[in-house]
Design a protein around this motif. Structure first.
Motif, PDB file in Angstrom:
ATOM      1  N   HIS A 100      -3.307  21.715   3.416  1.00  0.00           N
ATOM      2  CA  HIS A 100      -4.462  22.588   3.425  1.00  0.00           C
ATOM      3  C   HIS A 100      -4.179  23.949   4.020  1.00  0.00           C
ATOM      4  O   HIS A 100      -5.042  24.817   4.031  1.00  0.00           O
ATOM      5  CB  HIS A 100      -5.604  21.934   4.198  1.00  0.00           C
ATOM      6  N   LEU A 101      -2.956  24.168   4.509  1.00  0.00           N
ATOM      7  CA  LEU A 101      -2.629  25.457   5.097  1.00  0.00           C
ATOM      8  C   LEU A 101      -2.493  26.549   4.042  1.00  0.00           C
ATOM      9  O   LEU A 101      -2.611  27.732   4.339  1.00  0.00           O
ATOM     10  CB  LEU A 101      -1.326  25.362   5.888  1.00  0.00           C
ATOM     11  N   ASP A 102      -2.217  26.168   2.792  1.00  0.00           N
ATOM     12  CA  ASP A 102      -2.096  27.146   1.709  1.00  0.00           C
ATOM     13  C   ASP A 102      -3.490  27.556   1.283  1.00  0.00           C
ATOM     14  O   ASP A 102      -4.036  27.057   0.324  1.00  0.00           O
ATOM     15  CB  ASP A 102      -1.327  26.533   0.535  1.00  0.00           C
ATOM     16  N   ALA A 103      -4.063  28.474   2.050  1.00  0.00           N
ATOM     17  CA  ALA A 103      -5.478  28.775   1.863  1.00  0.00           C
ATOM     18  C   ALA A 103      -5.670  30.154   1.272  1.00  0.00           C
ATOM     19  O   ALA A 103      -4.753  30.911   1.044  1.00  0.00           O
ATOM     20  CB  ALA A 103      -6.203  28.682   3.212  1.00  0.00           C
ATOM     21  N   GLY A 104      -6.936  30.503   1.045  1.00  0.00           N
ATOM     22  CA  GLY A 104      -7.285  31.864   0.689  1.00  0.00           C
ATOM     23  C   GLY A 104      -7.411  32.116  -0.787  1.00  0.00           C
ATOM     24  O   GLY A 104      -7.604  31.223  -1.601  1.00  0.00           O
ATOM     25  N   ALA A 105      -7.276  33.394  -1.154  1.00  0.00           N
ATOM     26  CA  ALA A 105      -7.559  33.824  -2.509  1.00  0.00           C
ATOM     27  C   ALA A 105      -6.672  33.151  -3.537  1.00  0.00           C
ATOM     28  O   ALA A 105      -7.123  32.771  -4.620  1.00  0.00           O
ATOM     29  CB  ALA A 105      -7.409  35.343  -2.609  1.00  0.00           C
ATOM     30  N   GLY A 106      -5.390  33.004  -3.209  1.00  0.00           N
ATOM     31  CA  GLY A 106      -4.484  32.385  -4.176  1.00  0.00           C
ATOM     32  C   GLY A 106      -4.916  30.978  -4.532  1.00  0.00           C
ATOM     33  O   GLY A 106      -4.936  30.595  -5.696  1.00  0.00           O
ATOM     34  N   ALA A 158     -16.097  20.933  -3.637  1.00  0.00           N
ATOM     35  CA  ALA A 158     -14.993  21.859  -3.391  1.00  0.00           C
ATOM     36  C   ALA A 158     -14.249  21.418  -2.140  1.00  0.00           C
ATOM     37  O   ALA A 158     -14.716  21.666  -1.019  1.00  0.00           O
ATOM     38  CB  ALA A 158     -15.509  23.282  -3.235  1.00  0.00           C
ATOM     39  N   PRO A 159     -13.116  20.764  -2.276  1.00  0.00           N
ATOM     40  CA  PRO A 159     -12.400  20.250  -1.101  1.00  0.00           C
ATOM     41  C   PRO A 159     -12.075  21.307  -0.050  1.00  0.00           C
ATOM     42  O   PRO A 159     -12.046  21.000   1.142  1.00  0.00           O
ATOM     43  CB  PRO A 159     -11.117  19.662  -1.707  1.00  0.00           C
ATOM     44  N   ASP A 160     -11.831  22.541  -0.470  1.00  0.00           N
ATOM     45  CA  ASP A 160     -11.472  23.577   0.493  1.00  0.00           C
ATOM     46  C   ASP A 160     -12.611  23.920   1.439  1.00  0.00           C
ATOM     47  O   ASP A 160     -12.391  24.560   2.469  1.00  0.00           O
ATOM     48  CB  ASP A 160     -11.011  24.842  -0.231  1.00  0.00           C
ATOM     49  N   SER A 161     -13.828  23.520   1.087  1.00  0.00           N
ATOM     50  CA  SER A 161     -14.973  23.782   1.955  1.00  0.00           C
ATOM     51  C   SER A 161     -15.243  22.603   2.887  1.00  0.00           C
ATOM     52  O   SER A 161     -16.283  22.573   3.559  1.00  0.00           O
ATOM     53  CB  SER A 161     -16.223  24.069   1.118  1.00  0.00           C
ATOM     54  N   GLU A 203      -9.606  37.260   3.635  1.00  0.00           N
ATOM     55  CA  GLU A 203     -10.255  36.036   3.173  1.00  0.00           C
ATOM     56  C   GLU A 203      -9.377  34.823   3.455  1.00  0.00           C
ATOM     57  O   GLU A 203      -9.862  33.760   3.863  1.00  0.00           O
ATOM     58  CB  GLU A 203     -10.558  36.134   1.682  1.00  0.00           C
ATOM     59  N   LYS A 204      -8.088  34.976   3.245  1.00  0.00           N
ATOM     60  CA  LYS A 204      -7.159  33.884   3.550  1.00  0.00           C
ATOM     61  C   LYS A 204      -7.203  33.552   5.030  1.00  0.00           C
ATOM     62  O   LYS A 204      -7.207  32.374   5.416  1.00  0.00           O
ATOM     63  CB  LYS A 204      -5.739  34.277   3.135  1.00  0.00           C
ATOM     64  N   ARG A 205      -7.259  34.565   5.859  1.00  0.00           N
ATOM     65  CA  ARG A 205      -7.303  34.334   7.303  1.00  0.00           C
ATOM     66  C   ARG A 205      -8.605  33.637   7.701  1.00  0.00           C
ATOM     67  O   ARG A 205      -8.600  32.754   8.565  1.00  0.00           O
ATOM     68  CB  ARG A 205      -7.148  35.661   8.039  1.00  0.00           C
ATOM     69  N   ARG A 206      -9.723  33.999   7.085  1.00  0.00           N
ATOM     70  CA  ARG A 206     -10.987  33.329   7.396  1.00  0.00           C
ATOM     71  C   ARG A 206     -10.932  31.845   7.028  1.00  0.00           C
ATOM     72  O   ARG A 206     -11.438  30.992   7.760  1.00  0.00           O
ATOM     73  CB  ARG A 206     -12.144  34.023   6.672  1.00  0.00           C
ATOM     74  N   GLN A 207     -10.321  31.541   5.884  1.00  0.00           N
ATOM     75  CA  GLN A 207     -10.188  30.149   5.487  1.00  0.00           C
ATOM     76  C   GLN A 207      -9.290  29.386   6.458  1.00  0.00           C
ATOM     77  O   GLN A 207      -9.592  28.250   6.853  1.00  0.00           O
ATOM     78  CB  GLN A 207      -9.626  30.056   4.066  1.00  0.00           C
ATOM     79  N   PHE A 234      -8.384  25.778  11.113  1.00  0.00           N
ATOM     80  CA  PHE A 234      -7.957  25.722  12.508  1.00  0.00           C
ATOM     81  C   PHE A 234      -9.061  25.166  13.395  1.00  0.00           C
ATOM     82  O   PHE A 234      -8.817  24.306  14.263  1.00  0.00           O
ATOM     83  CB  PHE A 234      -7.555  27.129  12.973  1.00  0.00           C
ATOM     84  N   ASP A 235     -10.284  25.641  13.211  1.00  0.00           N
ATOM     85  CA  ASP A 235     -11.398  25.160  14.024  1.00  0.00           C
ATOM     86  C   ASP A 235     -11.645  23.674  13.806  1.00  0.00           C
ATOM     87  O   ASP A 235     -11.979  22.944  14.755  1.00  0.00           O
ATOM     88  CB  ASP A 235     -12.671  25.953  13.713  1.00  0.00           C
ATOM     89  N   ALA A 236     -11.482  23.217  12.565  1.00  0.00           N
ATOM     90  CA  ALA A 236     -11.644  21.787  12.294  1.00  0.00           C
ATOM     91  C   ALA A 236     -10.599  20.981  13.060  1.00  0.00           C
ATOM     92  O   ALA A 236     -10.912  19.949  13.675  1.00  0.00           O
ATOM     93  CB  ALA A 236     -11.544  21.513  10.792  1.00  0.00           C
TER      94      ALA A 236
END
Length: 261
Positions: A11-17, A84-87, A237-241, A246-248
């Protein structure tokens, strides 16, 4: 075993991509209406229309901590027409931990220590001076806290050439996380990967620094570049994701420090 580590870190591969890839993949439709937390056999489970949630391979997901179950419940409940798993950072992290199971725990501890032995905080810039000062101010504070708490010493260096760290230091840090249950150990690997620092993950787990301080320390170099050139939208946006994930992970460490899953 490496598969478990990769699953914990996927899940670390986050963000726009990743969002662009998600749009190319058909997300599953929401198939449930009611999302609840129930206590069963001394543990808390999330149920979808009264059915207990499970991992992709069919393993039941449960936790001894009601607040963690509530986090997962909220993520399931927040899904719209499609899932949406990323959420769902808490759900994804716990699923990953349960999939890996107890047998993954030693490798998870090894992963954190591998980073700590060649840690972000130990390799410093030689210029520009402003960046050097920022690294010294933020990173040295964390290292001093760790050194005092664990009675260890560190050998920071300038540049990228490998600098051997004390085996005694690494042994003491290992001893502090070796007893971890595999679920918070999975969260530790997540924090390590998201920050690039095993030392920051250990400091967070030990309560030596709070999560905001950890996040700030992990982004000293990036924030310096932003101060010079401004912030790119996609990178932001990637950093926000990544911060959500991280918070989780930080929540899991906090919730389960005294209440194993």
């Amino acid at each position: 075993m490496r598969d478990f580590l990769e699953d914990a870190l996927q899940h670390l591969d986050a963000g726009a991509g990743r969002q662009q890839r998600d749009r190319l993949v058909e997300l599953p439709k929401r198939f449930y209406t009611l999302v609840e937390v129930e206590e069963r056999d001394g543990a808390f489970v999330v149920t979808l229309d009264r059915r207990v949630t499970k991992t992709p391979t069919g393993k039941t997901v449960s936790t001894s901590h009601r607040d963690l179950a509530a986090k997962m419940q909220a993520e399931w409940a927040a899904q719209g027409e499609y899932i949406a798993p990323d959420s769902m950072p808490h759900v994804k992290l716990i699923n990953s931990a349960v999939e890996g199971g107890e047998e993954a725990q030693p490798a998870l501890v090894d992963e954190v220590l591998k980073y700590a032995a060649n840690d972000l905080l130990l390799y410093r810039a030689d210029s520009p001076r402003e960046l050097v000062r920022r690294q010294e101010k933020v990173w040295d504070d964390v290292l001093v806290r760790l050194a005092r708490h664990f009675s260890v010493s560190f050998q920071p260096t300038v540049g990228i050439l490998h600098k051997e760290q004390s085996p005694d230091m690494l042994a003491r840090l290992r001893a502090s996380i070796a007893p971890l249950h595999f679920v918070p150990a999975t969260a530790m690997v997540s924090v390590t990967g998201l920050t690039g620092s095993g030392l920051l993950a250990i400091a967070l787990h030990a309560g030596l620094v709070d999560r905001d301080a950890v996040w700030t320390a992990a982004h000293v170099d990036e924030d310096y570049q932003i101060s010079l050139w401004g912030e790119d939208f996609e990178a932001a946006e990637k950093r926000r994701q990544r911060r959500r994930e991280f918070d989780a992970a930080a929540n899991v460490i906090n919730f389960l420090e005294r209440f194993p899953i």
